[in-house]
Design an enzyme around this catalytic site. Structure first.
Site, short mmCIF file in Angstrom:
data_model
loop_
_atom_site.label_atom_id
_atom_site.label_comp_id
_atom_site.label_asym_id
_atom_site.label_seq_id
_atom_site.Cartn_x
_atom_site.Cartn_y
_atom_site.Cartn_z
N ASP A 288 0.83 -1.21 0.00
CA ASP A 288 0.00 0.00 0.00
C ASP A 288 0.86 1.25 0.00
O ASP A 288 0.58 2.21 -0.72
CB ASP A 288 -0.93 0.01 1.21
CG ASP A 288 -2.15 -0.88 1.03
OD1 ASP A 288 -2.35 -1.41 -0.08
OD2 ASP A 288 -2.90 -1.05 2.00
N ARG B 82 2.25 2.10 -3.36
CA ARG B 82 1.27 2.61 -4.32
C ARG B 82 0.99 4.10 -4.10
O ARG B 82 0.28 4.72 -4.89
CB ARG B 82 -0.02 1.78 -4.26
CG ARG B 82 0.17 0.44 -4.98
CD ARG B 82 -1.12 -0.35 -5.00
NE ARG B 82 -0.99 -1.59 -5.74
CZ ARG B 82 -1.21 -1.73 -7.04
NH1 ARG B 82 -1.55 -0.69 -7.77
NH2 ARG B 82 -1.09 -2.90 -7.62
N ASN C 286 3.62 -4.07 -10.77
CA ASN C 286 3.79 -3.67 -9.37
C ASN C 286 4.81 -4.58 -8.69
O ASN C 286 5.76 -4.11 -8.05
CB ASN C 286 2.43 -3.74 -8.67
CG ASN C 286 2.49 -3.36 -7.21
OD1 ASN C 286 3.04 -2.33 -6.84
ND2 ASN C 286 1.93 -4.20 -6.37
N SER D 143 0.69 -9.94 -3.77
CA SER D 143 1.41 -10.70 -4.82
C SER D 143 0.79 -12.07 -5.11
O SER D 143 1.38 -13.11 -4.82
CB SER D 143 2.90 -10.82 -4.48
OG SER D 143 3.15 -11.25 -3.18
#
Length: 171
Positions: A67, A70, A87, A111
Site C-alpha cells: 500500500d 502505491r 507492481n 502478490s
C-alpha cells in the site's frame, strides 16, 4: 553496447564497493523476506514486527509495504493482472537493490501470482525467503481492516480477484 527493455546504449556500471563489502560493514547479510497472503491476513503487521525485532538486535532492515508503495513508486498502477505484475516486478527490483546494499528487505504485498513471485526470487535466488500467510478467507474477511471485502462483495470495487486467486492455491 546493450539493449535493455525499450532502451539502447545502456551499460551496467560496477561500483568498486560490492555486496560483500557492504555486508561486512553492516555485519549482516542482505536478503529479501517476501511476505504474501490475502488482504487482512496480517502481512503488514508481521513485516513491521519483524522490522522492529531486527532493529532491536542491531540489524538494518526496511519494509516495502504494498500500500505504501502505491502512494509513490507504483501510484500509476491499477489492479489489472498486467498492473499487478508490473507492481511486483518494480518491488522486486527495489528489494534486490536493498539486499545488494546489505539490508534485510521485508516486502509485504498480496502478490497473488506465483509467476511474479518466482520472477522476484530469480533476481536473488540464494537470498530470497518467501512467507505465505495462509489465513482462512473467513478470518481475513472478518478482519477486513481496509473494508475491501465488504466493498468487493457489494460490487463497488473491482480487482479484488485475489479471493479467487488465492483460493485456487496461488496460480
Amino acid at each position: 553496447m546493450s539493449t535493455v527493455g525499450n532502451s539502447t546504449n545502456i551499460f551496467w556500471h560496477e561500483s568498486p564497493v560490492g555486496r560483500v563489502d557492504r555486508q561486512k560493514l553492516l555485519n549482516q547479510q542482505g536478503c529479501i523476506v517476501w511476505i504474501t497472503g490475502l488482504s487482512g491476513s496480517g502481512k503488514s503487521t508481521l513485516a513491521c514486527s519483524l522490522d522492529r525485532t531486527l532493529h532491536s538486535r542491531g540489524k538494518l532492515s526496511y519494509v516495502l509495504d504494498g500500500d505504501n508503495l502505491r502512494h509513490g513508486l507504483n501510484k500509476n498502477l491499477g489492479f489489472t493482472p498486467e498492473d499487478r505484475t508490473e507492481n511486483i516486478r518494480r518491488v522486486g527490483e527495489v528489494a534486490k537493490l536493498f539486499a545488494d546494499a546489505g539490508l534485510i528487505c521485508i516486502a509485504s504485498l498480496i502478490s497473488p501470482y506465483l509467476k511474479d513471485r518466482d520472477a522476484c526470487r530469480a533476481l536473488l535466488p540464494e537470498h530470497f525467503i518467501e512467507v505465505f500467510l495462509n489465513m482462512p478467507l473467513e478470518l481475513c474477511e472478518g478482519r477486513d481492516p481496509k473494508g475491501l471485502y465488504k466493498l468487493a462483495r457489494a460490487g463497488k470495487i473491482k480487482g479484488v480477484l485475489v479471493i479467487k486467486i488465492f483460493k485456487a492455491k496461488n496460480v
